[in-house]
Design a protein around this motif. Structure first.
Motif, PDB file in Angstrom:
ATOM      1  N   UNK A  22      47.404 110.757  16.614  1.00 40.07           N
ATOM      2  CA  UNK A  22      46.174 111.062  17.974  1.00 40.07           C
ATOM      3  C   UNK A  22      45.487 109.948  17.515  1.00 40.07           C
ATOM      4  N   UNK A  23      45.134 108.927  18.605  1.00 41.13           N
ATOM      5  CA  UNK A  23      44.380 108.015  18.374  1.00 41.13           C
ATOM      6  C   UNK A  23      43.190 107.837  19.160  1.00 41.13           C
ATOM      7  N   UNK A  24      41.981 106.934  18.297  1.00 45.36           N
ATOM      8  CA  UNK A  24      40.223 107.665  18.703  1.00 45.36           C
ATOM      9  C   UNK A  24      39.912 106.340  19.363  1.00 45.36           C
ATOM     10  N   UNK A  25      39.565 105.750  20.666  1.00 43.34           N
ATOM     11  CA  UNK A  25      39.189 104.528  21.197  1.00 43.34           C
ATOM     12  C   UNK A  25      37.726 104.710  20.968  1.00 43.34           C
ATOM     13  N   UNK A  26      37.449 103.053  19.751  1.00 43.12           N
ATOM     14  CA  UNK A  26      35.927 103.044  20.128  1.00 43.12           C
ATOM     15  C   UNK A  26      36.240 102.019  20.109  1.00 43.12           C
ATOM     16  N   UNK A  27      33.888 101.009  20.576  1.00 45.66           N
ATOM     17  CA  UNK A  27      34.270  99.643  20.275  1.00 45.66           C
ATOM     18  C   UNK A  27      33.685  99.157  19.218  1.00 45.66           C
ATOM     19  N   UNK A  28      33.633  98.019  19.340  1.00 46.76           N
ATOM     20  CA  UNK A  28      33.739  96.954  17.998  1.00 46.76           C
ATOM     21  C   UNK A  28      31.663  96.826  18.241  1.00 46.76           C
ATOM     22  N   UNK A  29      31.938  97.302  19.669  1.00 43.59           N
ATOM     23  CA  UNK A  29      30.175  96.688  19.945  1.00 43.59           C
ATOM     24  C   UNK A  29      28.948  97.861  20.348  1.00 43.59           C
ATOM     25  N   UNK A  30      29.294  98.901  19.678  1.00 40.64           N
ATOM     26  CA  UNK A  30      28.293  99.729  20.145  1.00 40.64           C
ATOM     27  C   UNK A  30      28.670 101.038  18.663  1.00 40.64           C
ATOM     28  N   UNK A  31      27.902 100.273  17.781  1.00 37.50           N
ATOM     29  CA  UNK A  31      28.243 100.442  16.082  1.00 37.50           C
ATOM     30  C   UNK A  31      27.356 101.919  15.409  1.00 37.50           C
ATOM     31  N   UNK A  82      24.410  94.296  23.450  1.00 36.53           N
ATOM     32  CA  UNK A  82      24.678  93.555  24.642  1.00 36.53           C
ATOM     33  C   UNK A  82      24.049  91.898  24.638  1.00 36.53           C
ATOM     34  N   UNK A  83      22.839  92.076  24.097  1.00 41.16           N
ATOM     35  CA  UNK A  83      21.950  91.129  24.193  1.00 41.16           C
ATOM     36  C   UNK A  83      21.013  91.824  23.006  1.00 41.16           C
ATOM     37  N   UNK A  84      19.910  90.597  22.780  1.00 41.47           N
ATOM     38  CA  UNK A  84      19.282  90.689  21.075  1.00 41.47           C
ATOM     39  C   UNK A  84      18.309  91.935  21.051  1.00 41.47           C
ATOM     40  N   UNK A  85      17.898  91.900  22.643  1.00 42.93           N
ATOM     41  CA  UNK A  85      17.001  93.176  22.723  1.00 42.93           C
ATOM     42  C   UNK A  85      17.328  94.799  22.036  1.00 42.93           C
ATOM     43  N   UNK A  86      18.658  94.488  22.807  1.00 40.97           N
ATOM     44  CA  UNK A  86      19.898  95.627  21.686  1.00 40.97           C
ATOM     45  C   UNK A  86      20.034  96.504  20.571  1.00 40.97           C
ATOM     46  N   UNK A  87      20.439  94.974  20.516  1.00 43.11           N
ATOM     47  CA  UNK A  87      20.475  94.924  19.094  1.00 43.11           C
ATOM     48  C   UNK A  87      18.903  95.547  18.573  1.00 43.11           C
ATOM     49  N   UNK A  88      18.022  94.665  18.100  1.00 44.97           N
ATOM     50  CA  UNK A  88      16.606  94.823  18.098  1.00 44.97           C
ATOM     51  C   UNK A  88      16.521  96.551  18.262  1.00 44.97           C
ATOM     52  N   UNK A  89      16.153  96.886  19.478  1.00 45.62           N
ATOM     53  CA  UNK A  89      16.448  98.646  19.614  1.00 45.62           C
ATOM     54  C   UNK A  89      17.216  99.561  18.801  1.00 45.62           C
ATOM     55  N   UNK A  90      18.383  99.018  18.649  1.00 46.38           N
ATOM     56  CA  UNK A  90      19.134  99.886  18.263  1.00 46.38           C
ATOM     57  C   UNK A  90      18.965  99.961  16.081  1.00 46.38           C
ATOM     58  N   UNK A  91      18.914  98.570  15.790  1.00 48.65           N
ATOM     59  CA  UNK A  91      18.158  98.871  14.487  1.00 48.65           C
ATOM     60  C   UNK A  91      17.157  98.958  14.314  1.00 48.65           C
ATOM     61  N   UNK A  92      16.407  99.126  15.281  1.00 46.20           N
ATOM     62  CA  UNK A  92      15.081 100.097  14.578  1.00 46.20           C
ATOM     63  C   UNK A  92      15.250 101.356  14.969  1.00 46.20           C
TER      64      UNK A  92
END
Ligand code: UD1
Ligand code: MG
Length: 456
Positions: free
Chosen positions: A99-108, A228-238
């Motif tokens: 069974x294969x799970x597909x995930x994205x490297x930019x959805x951490x 996708x951008x540094x704003x979204x990185x910051x939101x994920x970090x928080x």
């Protein structure tokens, strides 16, 4: 899924991430000090998957170098021709019975439990899809249902006006058998608005084959949010930090402000711990019951024993601190600092590769390097262990109850016996036997009748 089925994960990470405006491939940008791709890999590993496949393209060499891990099975997608094409690059090394799970490297931030339930619900008759409902679904693939049943995914650019109003979107994460992927992937076409081989096309294929396509939902939208951008990185970090703060509070720590608190690693806390604002915890940190940590401390790979108080602005790195110690403000414990119970290390004291025995104190302005101190020693202000001759490092050893007067230099290698005593301002170059006083400084002379110089 039957329990004998093997599961493998394919993580897509070939995209460039132009909007990051960075030399670094997108998936190497960090959340909580760890590359986004690292979060996905670690979550997959928690699930006990048989193989972790990562599809790389942009900056492939950099990504591979960062994860120098023999457990990862790398696939290269030289040209980014779409998500379906990306999955196809990994297929040759995927077990056809898995069974294969597909995930994205930019959805951490997808939780292992979310991944697990997708895997569990997938089997030869069922494709399992992770979807969410968004107030603003723009740019995402929409989940098209007929009589409530999923029948296709349509990408925004290919969607008609009615489809664009659908608020249920494709997160991109799904689980399906390798056998079906092998059958469907060669049939994908790039006849769409983006001229890409869309993985999402397999949904309609599954429905056509009479398979069930079911949707599961994550606990929170942040789990499936990509960067996708540094704003979204910051939101994920928080978001990540809020989760960490919440967990520590549930475990018994009071945080002066959960929004001014950062964990970049794994922190465990006991009960009745107090953590003031702006502290950063890095690597593996364990904090026992009743510990108080003042504002602006950085604590890395260290353990702190029960009842210890760390005052503001301390930096601890690879240090082990026992119970009821008193540290700071402005103390620095470098790697190899080992403090026994009731040790005091005060302001502007630097400790490196040094053991301080029970109840020993270095309260002000000192450097203790490559040393072993017994119990109940007192290190005066301005004491320096001269551990380095420009080529080699040497050791300083103090017995119990040693007293070092202020502004002394202890030139290593040197031994001071129990109850040894050093007069203030001494440069100590010879060993001191137990119970002896050493004074190593110029003798004071007082000159009577001395006249101050006057301006000519
Ligand atoms: C994709 C989905 C869309 C979904 C969205 C969720 C398709 C066709 N569309 O859209 O339904 O709502 O994700 O975020 O699947 N990648 C590669 N190689 C490629 C293309 C992409 O490795 O050739 C990787 C990217 O690095 C990224 C992931 O796949 O990690 C998704 O790619 P992206 O371009 O962001 O997909 P979307 O077009 O946003
Ligand atoms: Mg795209």
């Amino acid at each position: 899924m039957d329990t004998n089925t093997i599961t493998e994960i394919i993580i897509l990470a070939a995209g460039q991430g132009k909007r990051m405006r960075s030399k670094l491939p997108k998936v190497l940008h960090c959340i909580a000090g760890k590359p986004m791709l690292g979060h996905v890999i670690d979550s997959a590993k928690e699930l006990d998957v048989a193989k972790v496949h990562v599809v790389v393209g942009h900056g492939a060499d950099l990504v591979k170098k960062e994860f120098d891990d023999p457990a990862i099975c790398w696939a290269t997608q030289a040209e980014q021709l779409g998500t379906g094409h990306a999955v196809a690059q990994a297929m040759p090394s995927v077990d056809p019975n898995s069974i294969v799970l597909i995930a994205y490297g930019d959805v951490p931030l997808v939780k292992p439990s979310t991944m697990a339930s997708l895997i569990e619900s997938a089997d030869e008759d069922t494709l399992s899809l992770l979807t969410v409902f968004l107030d603003d679904p723009s740019n995402y693939g929409r989940i098209v249902r007929e009589s409530g049943k999923i029948c296709a995914i349509v990408e925004e650019k290919d969607a008609n006006e009615e489809q664009r109003t659908i608020q249920e979107i494709n997160t991109g994460i799904l689980a399906v058998t390798a056998e079906k992927l092998q059958e469907w992937l060669p049939r994908l076409s790039s006849d769409n608005a983006q001229k890409e081989y869309y993985l999402t096309e397999i949904i309609a294929m599954a429905v056509k084959d009479g398979m069930k396509v079911i949707a599961q939902h994550p606990d929170s939208v942040m789990e499936v949010e990509g960067a996708n951008d540094r704003l979204q990185i910051a939101a994920l970090e928080r978001s990540y930090q809020q989760q960490q703060a919440l967990r520590l509070m549930m475990e018994g720590a009071t945080l002066a402000d959960p929004d001014r608190f950062d964990v970049r690693g794994n922190v465990t806390v006991g009960e009745d711990v107090f953590i003031d604002v702006n502290c950063v915890f890095i690597g593996e940190v364990s904090i026992a019951d009743d510990v108080t940590i003042g504002p602006n401390c950085i604590i890395e790979n260290s353990c702190i024993g029960q009842g210890t108080v760390i005052k503001s602005h301390c930096v601890l790195e690879n240090a082990s601190v026992a119970e009821n110690c008193d540290i700071g403000p402005f103390a620095r414990l470098r790697p190899g600092s080992v403090l026994a119970n009731k040790v005091k290390v005060g302001n502007f004291v630097e400790v490196k590769n040094t053991v301080l025995g029970e109840g020993s104190k270095a309260n002000h302005l000192a450097y203790l390097g490559d040393s072993v101190l017994g119990s109940f020693c007192n290190i005066g202000a301005g004491t320096i262990t001269c551990n380095y001759d420009g080529a080699n490092k040497y050791k300083t050893t103090l017995g119990n109850n040693v007293f070092i007067g202020s502004n002394s230099t202890l030139v290593a290698p040197i031994n001071i016996g129990d109850d040894g005593f050093v007069g203030a301002g001494s440069t100590v170059t010879k060993n001191i036997p137990s119970n002896q006083l050493a004074i190593g400084r110029g003798k004071q002379r007082n000159i009577a009748g001395w006249k101050k110089p006057v301006k000519s």
